[in-house]
Design an enzyme around this catalytic site. Structure first.
Site, PDB file in Angstrom:
ATOM      1  N   TYR A 119       4.475   6.369   9.933  1.00 16.72           N
ATOM      2  CA  TYR A 119       3.555   5.260   9.642  1.00 16.72           C
ATOM      3  C   TYR A 119       4.279   4.126   8.918  1.00 16.72           C
ATOM      4  O   TYR A 119       4.077   2.951   9.211  1.00 16.72           O
ATOM      5  CB  TYR A 119       2.365   5.773   8.811  1.00 16.72           C
ATOM      6  N   HIS A 145       0.852  -1.193   0.000  1.00 12.59           N
ATOM      7  CA  HIS A 145       0.000   0.000   0.000  1.00 12.59           C
ATOM      8  C   HIS A 145       0.879   1.231   0.000  1.00 12.59           C
ATOM      9  O   HIS A 145       1.755   1.370   0.849  1.00 12.59           O
ATOM     10  CB  HIS A 145      -0.894   0.031   1.249  1.00 12.59           C
ATOM     11  N   PRO A 148      -3.483   0.547  18.923  1.00  9.24           N
ATOM     12  CA  PRO A 148      -3.275   0.060  17.552  1.00  9.24           C
ATOM     13  C   PRO A 148      -3.442   1.121  16.458  1.00  9.24           C
ATOM     14  O   PRO A 148      -3.197   0.833  15.294  1.00  9.24           O
ATOM     15  CB  PRO A 148      -4.335  -1.035  17.391  1.00  9.24           C
ATOM     16  N   LYS A 207       1.575  -0.017  15.035  1.00  3.21           N
ATOM     17  CA  LYS A 207       2.983  -0.134  15.418  1.00  3.21           C
ATOM     18  C   LYS A 207       3.324  -1.371  16.264  1.00  3.21           C
ATOM     19  O   LYS A 207       4.500  -1.719  16.385  1.00  3.21           O
ATOM     20  CB  LYS A 207       3.418   1.115  16.202  1.00  3.21           C
ATOM     21  N   TYR A 262      -8.941   5.588   8.082  1.00  3.06           N
ATOM     22  CA  TYR A 262      -9.030   5.905   9.516  1.00  3.06           C
ATOM     23  C   TYR A 262      -9.995   7.079   9.647  1.00  3.06           C
ATOM     24  O   TYR A 262      -9.725   8.146   9.093  1.00  3.06           O
ATOM     25  CB  TYR A 262      -7.672   6.333  10.072  1.00  3.06           C
TER      26      TYR A 262
END
Ligand code: FAD
Ligand code: PHB
Length: 389
Positions: free
Chosen positions: A384, A72, A292, A296, A200
């Protein structure tokens, strides 16, 4: 029984450490409380950093991940109806891999079987002895008998509820903890994912996440109060709430179906320092927990294993103990960076019972900055996709 490194716990950190050490000619014995089927049935993380992918590949378990995992190059953050895309590739030149923890664990078990590495499942009453003395060893019960495993080092890879961390004298431990006033209700369903990238969502009704495992397996989460129970949530109620929290034009495309797993996980940030006491080294969730939201947890377990395996291999092959001496400091430097990122994304994306209109404005401007400022996007993307080891 005698070995060089006794490993407590056969989750991702214990299995990967064993695999890397065995390939360097170092003997291990892995002791696990649960059955292998139980470990493989736990649905947990889904996003792997590039560094995690690279280390798994170096450990000889990258084949199926390369074929079946999905790279991704971005993800979405939403604010009510607004979609903000963070383009990782453009912002920092990196990507992540969507490949479930269950699959990583399965690949590691298969590779360990091929090496004939000893794993003992179903152990009870594991006790660590003489950690700061000349004869470190582990005792445990298995098949109705008490056993003693002598070793040179012990890797505590036994997760947050394991015995290893508490084997370090309390007077030497410093613990830092933040418990969040909500949990995540997660659902796995055999339906096509909502979108080709993760979403998100920050919504007045609460946080939601649309994730995936493969083209016919979706993973979704919604923020729920800590008092909620899984039984309170029918599949219908879950889908309706998820749909309400995702921008309407995207939510239209949601394909629902029966849940094949449903669970609630509380959110916590936790660090225990130091990560070494004599012959004992802690790895992964045994030493630290992140909420979460930043994806990580598993990736930090893998970076700990990277530092520890390097230290142990240098010790055994070059008689160089510098890596072991520096392990705790080096691992913790990276852990605290991931702690900050996970805490800040959690704070930016959730509804906190104590938040007022001012706090919600802070969330709004942080999201606006991410939508419009390439520097903010770069910082998010770097964190990220994973900070360097
Ligand atoms: P674990 O996976 O916890 O493995 C530890 C192992 O030790 C277990 O198999 C356990 O049975 C064994 N063990 C425990 N005690 C003993 C004992 N006394 N003796 C022998 N064996 C013992 N991370 C993300 O990035 N995204 C997510 O969505 C996500 N969801 C999660 C959901 C839940 C419910 C949990 C608990 C964690 C989640 N995580 C997530 C975090 C991620 O899964 C962990 O960071 C990762 O599993 C850490 O790996 P580990 O090997 O250190 O610990
Ligand atoms: C998941 O797919 O389980 C997942 C993905 C990203 C996260 C957390 C969980 O941040």
């Amino acid at each position: 029984m005698r070995t060089q490194v006794a490993i407590i716990g056969a989750g991702p950190s214990g299995l990967l450490l064993s695999q890397l050490l065995n390939r360097a000619g170092i003997e291990t014995v892995v002791l696990e409380r649960q059955s292998r089927a139980y470990v493989l049935s736990r649905i947990r993380a889904g996003v792997l950093e590039q560094g995690t992918v690279d280390l798994l590949t170096r450990a000889g378990v990258g084949g199926r991940m390369a074929r079946e995992g999905q790279p991704h190059s971005g993800c979405y953050l939403t604010h009510d109806q607004q979609m903000i895309r963070i383009d990782f590739a453009e912002a920092c030149g990196a990507k992540v891999m969507v490949y479930g923890q269950t699959e990583v664990t399965r690949d590691l078990y298969e590779a360990q079987d091929a090496l004939g590495s000893p794993h003992i499942h179903g152990v009870e009453n594991v006790v660590l002895h003489d950690l700061d003395g000349p004869m470190p060893h582990v005792t445990y019960d298995h098949d109705g008998q008490n056993h003693r495993l002598e070793c040179e080092f012990i890797a505590g890879c036994d997760g947050f509820h394991g015995v290893s961390r508490n084997s370090i004298p309390e007077t030497l431990r410093r613990e830092y903890e933040k418990v969040y006033p909500f949990g995540w209700l997660g659902v796995l369903s055999e339906t096509p994912p909502l979108h080709e990238e993760l979403i998100y969502a920050n919504h007045p009704r609460g946080f939601a996440l649309a994730s995936m495992r493969n083209p016919m397996l979706s993973r979704y989460y919604i923020q729920v109060p800590l008092t909620d129970k899984v039984e309170d949530w029918s599949d219908e109620a879950f889908w309706a709430e998820l749909k309400a929290r995702i921008p309407a034009d995207v939510a239209q495309g949601l394909v629902t179906g029966p849940s094949i797993e449903k669970s609630i996980a509380p959110l916590r940030s936790f660090v225990s320092e130091p990560m070494r006491y004599g012959a004992l080294f802690l790895c992964g969730d045994a030493a630290h927990i992140v909420p979460p939201t930043g994806a990580k947890g598993l990736n930090l377990a893998v970076s700990d294993v990277h530092y520890l395996s390097k230290g142990l291999i240098a010790y055994y092959t070059e008689n160089d103990s510098a890596g072991l001496e520096g392990y705790s400091t080096q691992a913790l430097a990276r852990i605290w960076q991931a702690m900050r990122f996970s805490w800040s994304v959690t704070t930016m994306m959730h509804r906190f019972p104590e938040h007022d209109a001012y706090d919600r404005q802070m969330q709004r401007v942080e999201l606006t900055q991410l939508a419009t400022n390439p520097v903010a996007q770069r910082l998010f993307a770097q964190n990220y996709t994973g900070l360097p080891y």
